[in-house]
Design a protein around this motif. Structure first.
Motif, PDB file in Angstrom:
ATOM      1  N   TYR A 162      20.321  36.698   4.954  1.00 25.27           N
ATOM      2  CA  TYR A 162      19.372  37.774   5.260  1.00 25.27           C
ATOM      3  C   TYR A 162      18.263  37.844   4.212  1.00 25.27           C
ATOM      4  N   LYS A 170      26.259  35.878   4.372  1.00 25.35           N
ATOM      5  CA  LYS A 170      25.355  36.641   5.248  1.00 25.35           C
ATOM      6  C   LYS A 170      24.270  37.330   4.421  1.00 25.35           C
ATOM      7  N   LYS A 202      14.438  37.461   5.159  1.00 25.62           N
ATOM      8  CA  LYS A 202      13.502  38.520   4.798  1.00 25.62           C
ATOM      9  C   LYS A 202      12.284  37.951   4.061  1.00 25.62           C
ATOM     10  N   LYS A 207      20.493  44.914   8.017  1.00 24.33           N
ATOM     11  CA  LYS A 207      21.640  44.019   8.182  1.00 24.33           C
ATOM     12  C   LYS A 207      22.154  43.540   6.826  1.00 24.33           C
ATOM     13  N   GLN A 208      21.232  43.249   5.924  1.00 20.67           N
ATOM     14  CA  GLN A 208      21.632  42.802   4.589  1.00 20.67           C
ATOM     15  C   GLN A 208      22.397  43.917   3.865  1.00 20.67           C
ATOM     16  N   LYS A 267      16.215  43.142   9.167  1.00 15.76           N
ATOM     17  CA  LYS A 267      16.978  42.216   8.328  1.00 15.76           C
ATOM     18  C   LYS A 267      17.475  42.919   7.057  1.00 15.76           C
TER      19      LYS A 267
END
Length: 197
Positions: A115, A111, A119, A89-90, A86
Motif C-alpha cells: 500500500y 500488505k 500510494k 487500507k494501509q 490506499k
C-alpha cells in the motif's frame, strides 16, 4: 439587391458610395479627402475584421483551456481519493499487523509495504495532474488577456470608422486627423495583442 439577395448598407456606406461618385456638389478640394477617407475606411474595416476574428479565436481557446484545466483537476482529485483509499487500507493493515499473532504479522506487513508503494505511485500521478491543471489555467488566463486586447483594438477601430463617416459628412479636416489618430491607437493595441502584452 445584389445577386438575388438582400444587401444591407451600414450607416456610412451610402455616404461613401455617394462620395466616391462625386457627391456633395463636386467640390474639388473635398474629392481627394473623400477618396482618401474611403480607402482608409476600407483598410481599417478589414483590419478590424481580422482583429475581431482573432478576439473570437482567443476567447474560444480560453474556454477550451479552462475546460482542460477542470478536467485535469478532476482527474487529480480522483487520484487523491484513490490515494486516501490506499491510506485507509494501509492503516487497517497496520492495525491488523499490530493485533495479529506473530505468524501472521509478516503477511500484513507485506500488505502495508504494498500500500505504501501504491500510494507513492498514486501521489506522483496526482501531483502531475495538478501541475497540468495549473498550466492549463495559466494558458486560459493568457488567452483571456489577449482576447481583451483584440476586443479593445476592434472597438477603437470601430470608433475610427465612425469618425471617418462623420469627417465625410462634415468635411472637417480635424475629424480626418482624429480618425487617423484613433486608427493608429487601434493598431498599437492590436500590436500589443500580437505580442501578448
Amino acid at each position: 439587391m445584389s445577386g438575388g439577395g438582400f444587401h444591407v448598407h451600414g450607416p456610412h456606406d451610402h455616404e461613401l458610395e455617394h462620395a466616391a461618385q462625386g457627391g456633395h456638389g463636386g467640390h474639388e478640394s473635398g474629392g481627394g479627402m473623400i477618396a482618401q477617407i474611403a480607402v482608409i475606411t476600407a483598410i481599417i474595416a478589414t483590419i478590424g475584421a481580422i482583429f475581431a476574428y482573432m478576439g473570437g479565436a482567443t476567447q474560444a481557446n480560453a474556454g477550451l483551456y479552462k475546460n482542460n484545466a477542470a478536467i485535469k483537476k478532476t482527474e487529480a482529485s480522483n487520484q487523491w481519493n484513490y490515494f486516501q483509499a490506499k491510506s485507509t487500507k494501509q492503516s487497517l493493515a497496520e492495525l491488523a499487523r499490530d493485533l495479529a499473532p506473530e505468524d501472521k504479522k509478516a503477511g500484513y506487513q507485506a500488505k502495508v509495504d504494498r500500500y505504501e508503494k501504491e500510494k507513492n505511485d498514486i501521489k506522483v500521478i496526482a501531483e502531475k495532474l495538478e501541475a497540468e491543471s495549473v498550466v492549463w489555467d495559466q494558458s486560459s488566463d493568457a488567452q483571456i488577456h489577449q482576447h481583451h486586447r483584440w476586443a479593445q483594438a476592434t472597438t477603437v477601430l470601430q470608433v475610427a470608422i465612425a469618425l471617418a463617416a462623420i469627417a465625410l459628412l462634415t468635411r472637417k479636416k480635424w475629424l480626418e486627423y482624429g480618425m487617423f489618430a484613433v486608427a493608429g491607437v487601434g493598431l498599437v493595441i492590436g500590436a500589443l495583442a500580437v505580442l501578448h502584452i
